[in-house]
Design a protein around this motif. Structure first.
Motif, PDB file in Angstrom:
ATOM      1  N   UNK A 229      31.530  33.653  39.090  1.00  0.00           N
ATOM      2  CA  UNK A 229      30.335  34.407  38.725  1.00  0.00           C
ATOM      3  C   UNK A 229      30.323  35.741  39.453  1.00  0.00           C
ATOM      4  N   UNK A 230      29.549  36.668  38.925  1.00  0.00           N
ATOM      5  CA  UNK A 230      29.382  37.978  39.536  1.00  0.00           C
ATOM      6  C   UNK A 230      27.905  38.318  39.609  1.00  0.00           C
ATOM      7  N   UNK A 231      27.493  38.930  40.704  1.00  0.00           N
ATOM      8  CA  UNK A 231      26.130  39.419  40.900  1.00  0.00           C
ATOM      9  C   UNK A 231      26.229  40.911  41.173  1.00  0.00           C
ATOM     10  N   UNK A 232      25.481  41.710  40.402  1.00  0.00           N
ATOM     11  CA  UNK A 232      25.586  43.157  40.513  1.00  0.00           C
ATOM     12  C   UNK A 232      24.203  43.795  40.578  1.00  0.00           C
ATOM     13  N   UNK A 233      24.066  44.730  41.508  1.00  0.00           N
ATOM     14  CA  UNK A 233      22.871  45.578  41.569  1.00  0.00           C
ATOM     15  C   UNK A 233      23.331  47.007  41.350  1.00  0.00           C
ATOM     16  N   UNK A 234      22.834  47.647  40.303  1.00  0.00           N
ATOM     17  CA  UNK A 234      23.412  48.921  39.877  1.00  0.00           C
ATOM     18  C   UNK A 234      22.322  49.906  39.468  1.00  0.00           C
ATOM     19  N   UNK A 235      22.179  50.986  40.240  1.00  0.00           N
ATOM     20  CA  UNK A 235      21.245  52.061  39.881  1.00  0.00           C
ATOM     21  C   UNK A 235      21.990  53.370  39.617  1.00  0.00           C
ATOM     22  N   UNK A 236      23.304  53.311  39.406  1.00  0.00           N
ATOM     23  CA  UNK A 236      24.078  54.529  39.148  1.00  0.00           C
ATOM     24  C   UNK A 236      23.637  55.196  37.852  1.00  0.00           C
ATOM     25  N   UNK A 237      23.683  56.524  37.835  1.00  0.00           N
ATOM     26  CA  UNK A 237      23.308  57.255  36.632  1.00  0.00           C
ATOM     27  C   UNK A 237      24.446  57.328  35.624  1.00  0.00           C
ATOM     28  N   UNK A 238      25.686  57.098  36.091  1.00  0.00           N
ATOM     29  CA  UNK A 238      26.851  57.116  35.206  1.00  0.00           C
ATOM     30  C   UNK A 238      27.896  56.192  35.825  1.00  0.00           C
ATOM     31  N   UNK A 239      28.431  55.256  35.059  1.00  0.00           N
ATOM     32  CA  UNK A 239      29.247  54.194  35.642  1.00  0.00           C
ATOM     33  C   UNK A 239      30.556  54.691  36.230  1.00  0.00           C
ATOM     34  N   UNK A 240      31.236  55.631  35.568  1.00  0.00           N
ATOM     35  CA  UNK A 240      32.574  56.042  36.009  1.00  0.00           C
ATOM     36  C   UNK A 240      32.579  57.306  36.850  1.00  0.00           C
ATOM     37  N   UNK A 241      31.421  57.981  36.982  1.00  0.00           N
ATOM     38  CA  UNK A 241      31.361  59.204  37.784  1.00  0.00           C
ATOM     39  C   UNK A 241      29.914  59.430  38.191  1.00  0.00           C
ATOM     40  N   UNK A 252      32.563  35.931  43.000  1.00  0.00           N
ATOM     41  CA  UNK A 252      33.056  34.680  43.563  1.00  0.00           C
ATOM     42  C   UNK A 252      33.893  33.988  42.504  1.00  0.00           C
ATOM     43  N   UNK A 253      35.171  33.783  42.803  1.00  0.00           N
ATOM     44  CA  UNK A 253      36.105  33.242  41.824  1.00  0.00           C
ATOM     45  C   UNK A 253      36.780  32.003  42.385  1.00  0.00           C
ATOM     46  N   UNK A 254      37.013  31.027  41.511  1.00  0.00           N
ATOM     47  CA  UNK A 254      37.682  29.783  41.896  1.00  0.00           C
ATOM     48  C   UNK A 254      38.901  29.572  41.000  1.00  0.00           C
ATOM     49  N   UNK A 255      40.003  29.178  41.626  1.00  0.00           N
ATOM     50  CA  UNK A 255      41.230  28.845  40.901  1.00  0.00           C
ATOM     51  C   UNK A 255      41.648  27.415  41.262  1.00  0.00           C
ATOM     52  N   UNK A 256      40.961  26.402  40.732  1.00  0.00           N
ATOM     53  CA  UNK A 256      41.240  25.004  41.108  1.00  0.00           C
ATOM     54  C   UNK A 256      42.460  24.461  40.361  1.00  0.00           C
ATOM     55  N   UNK A 257      42.958  23.333  40.828  1.00  0.00           N
ATOM     56  CA  UNK A 257      44.132  22.708  40.215  1.00  0.00           C
ATOM     57  C   UNK A 257      43.848  22.212  38.809  1.00  0.00           C
ATOM     58  N   UNK A 258      42.614  21.755  38.528  1.00  0.00           N
ATOM     59  CA  UNK A 258      42.345  21.199  37.204  1.00  0.00           C
ATOM     60  C   UNK A 258      42.358  22.282  36.114  1.00  0.00           C
ATOM     61  N   UNK A 259      42.451  23.567  36.514  1.00  0.00           N
ATOM     62  CA  UNK A 259      42.604  24.647  35.542  1.00  0.00           C
ATOM     63  C   UNK A 259      44.073  25.036  35.392  1.00  0.00           C
TER      64      UNK A 259
END
Length: 401
Positions: A229-241, A252-259
Motif C-alpha cells: 500500500x501507499x499513503x501520500x500527502x500532496x499539495x504540489x501545484x504541479x506533479x513533475x515540476x 510499504x511493499x511485501x514480497x512473500x514466498x506464496x507470491x
C-alpha cells in the motif's frame, strides 16, 4: 546511468534562434494598416524555404511552439531526441515523447496528467525502453501512477555494502536484463491525502560476470512479485515540476514466498519533499529519501545511490546495501525565456541496519544543471554532479524530484 548529451546544443540554438528571429519594433511598426496590402503581396510571391533550410525552420518552429499553453487541446504531445555521449555508455541515441492532458478540460485547478515514453540505445550495449506517468481523475478524486520499462545493460558492480563499494579494486563488469513494472491506484480520503494499493514486478537476469565472487553466492536470475500500500500527502501545484507545496509518500511493499518469490523480503520507502517560491522566478526544493529492506533481499533489488534522481554524479548502483538514505537541497532559478539553471548540495549513504550507520560513511554530493523548458512546466535537464572521487553527467526530462 550517467550520460552527457550533445544535442542539448541544438536545443539552446533552437531557443536562441527562435527568439532572435522575432521581428524588431521598427519592422513591426512598418506593418501598419496602410502597408498591409504590400506586405501580403510580397508574402504571396516569396517562395517558401525548401530542402535543408526548410527542414531546419520546421524544427525551430516545432521547439519554439512546444512550451506554449494549449488550453483547447485535449492531449498536448511533443517529441524530443538526439545523440549523446558519456565515458560509461559511449555514443547513443535517446528519444523522449512527453504529453500533458486533463480528464476534465473545464478543471484548471487540478494538476494535469502526464505521460512520457522514453527510448535509449548506445554502442556499449545499453538499451532501455519504458513508459511512465500519472493519470489524474476529475477533481483529483483518484490517481493512477505507473512506470513500466525494459532494459539491457552492460554495467559495473562493486559488491554489496559500503566497505566493498568504496574499494576501486572491486570494480567488475557484467551484463543484465531487467524488466520492471510498478502501478499504484490511490483514492483521496481527505484534502490532499491519498491512500491505495501498489503492485510491482521485477525480473533480473545477470550474466557475463567478470568477478562472480563479488555476488557472494546470490542467485543471478530472480523473479519478484510484490504488493502493498501507499499513503501520500500532496499539495504540489504541479506533479513533475512543483513551484510550491509539500509531498510526503510512504510505500510499504511485501514480497512473500506464496507470491512465487524465491526470496521473501519486505520494503519500506519514505519520500519527503518541500517546495518554496523564494524570490522572483526562483524555487527552493528539499528532499529526504530513504529505502529500507528486510529479509532475504535479492542483489538486484537492494537499495542503491546514484543515477538521474538521487545523488547525481555517482555511478548508478555502485553503492548498494539493504538500506539507503539521502538528502538534497536544490535551488532552481529561471534565467531568460525558456532557460534556467539549478544548483544543489546533498549527502547519502548505504547500510545493512541502523546500528551500522557511521558519519564516516556518508557520501557528499553537489552539482549544477541547465534547464530548458521543453513543454510548459516540463523541463529537459542536463546535470553535472560531483561526489567522492566521482563525476557524472545526467540528461533527463522532468526535475530530479
Amino acid at each position: 546511468m550517467q550520460r552527457f548529451t550533445l544535442f542539448i546544443t541544438a536545443l539552446i540554438a533552437s531557443a536562441i534562434i527562435g527568439y532572435a528571429t522575432e521581428p524588431c519594433p521598427s519592422i513591426a511598426a512598418a506593418t501598419s494598416d496602410s502597408a498591409t496590402v504590400g506586405v501580403d503581396s510580397l508574402q504571396s510571391v516569396a517562395p517558401k524555404p525548401k530542402g535543408l533550410k526548410g527542414f531546419i525552420n520546421k524544427i525551430i518552429n516545432y521547439f519554439d511552439d512546444a512550451n506554449k499553453p494549449k488550453e483547447n487541446k485535449k492531449f498536448d504531445f511533443s517529441v524530443i531526441g538526439g545523440p549523446h555521449y558519456s565515458t560509461d555508455t559511449k555514443f547513443g541515441i535517446g528519444l523522449v515523447a512527453a504529453g500533458l492532458y486533463r480528464t476534465n478540460m473545464a478543471d484548471t485547478v487540478t494538476p494535469p496528467s502526464d505521460v512520457a515514453v522514453y527510448l535509449d540505445a548506445t554502442t556499449s550495449m545499453f538499451f532501455k525502453l519504458g513508459i511512465k506517468g500519472n493519470h489524474i481523475m476529475p477533481n483529483d478524486s483518484r490517481r493512477l501512477s505507473y512506470d513500466v520499462n525494459f532494459s539491457s545493460v552492460a554495467t559495473k558492480f562493486w559488491g554489496i555494502g559500503y566497505d566493498m563499494n568504496i574499494n576501486d579494486d572491486n570494480e567488475s563488469k557484467y551484463k543484465y536484463l531487467n524488466s520492471q513494472a510498478e502501478v499504484s491506484f490511490v483514492w483521496r480520503v481527505a484534502p490532499s491525502l491519498f491512500i491505495g494499493p501498489i503492485a510491482t514486478f521485477d525480473y533480473i537476469n545477470g550474466r557475463d560476470f567478470q568477478k562472480p565472487w563479488l555476488w557472494d553466492g546470490e542467485d543471478k536470475r530472480t523473479f519478484n512479485f510484490g504488493a502493498g500500500f501507499t499513503v501520500q500527502y500532496d499539495t504540489r501545484d504541479f506533479l513533475t515540476n512543483a513551484y510550491k507545496g509539500i509531498y510526503v509518500r510512504l510505500d510499504q511493499r511485501f514480497n512473500p514466498r506464496f507470491m512465487f518469490n524465491r526470496n521473501a523480503f519486505s520494503l519500506t520507502e519514505i519520500d519527503l519533499a518541500y517546495y518554496h517560491h523564494a524570490w522572483r522566478d526562483a524555487v527552493v526544493a528539499f528532499q529526504f529519501h530513504s529505502r529500507f529492506t528486510y529479509g532475504n533481499t535479492p542483489w538486484g533489488l537492494l537499495s542503491t545511490l546514484g543515477g538521474s534522481s538521487n545523488m547525481r554524479g555517482y555511478f548508478e548502483g555502485r553503492y548498494r546495501d539493504k538500506s539507503a538514505m539521502d538528502v538534497c537541497l536544490e535551488l532552481r532559478q529561471h534565467i531568460w525565456h525558456r532557460n534556467g539553471i539549478a544548483v544543489w548540495v546533498g549527502a547519502g549513504t548505504v547500510f545493512p541496519k541502523f546500528s551500522a550507520l557511521r558519519w564516516s560513511k556518508v557520501l557528499p554530493n553537489y552539482g549544477i544543471g541547465y534547464r530548458w523548458e521543453f513543454k510548459k512546466r516540463v523541463n529537459v535537464r542536463l546535470d553535472l554532479g560531483f561526489g567522492r572521487h566521482q563525476t557524472g553527467f545526467i540528461f533527463s526530462i522532468n526535475e530530479a524530484f
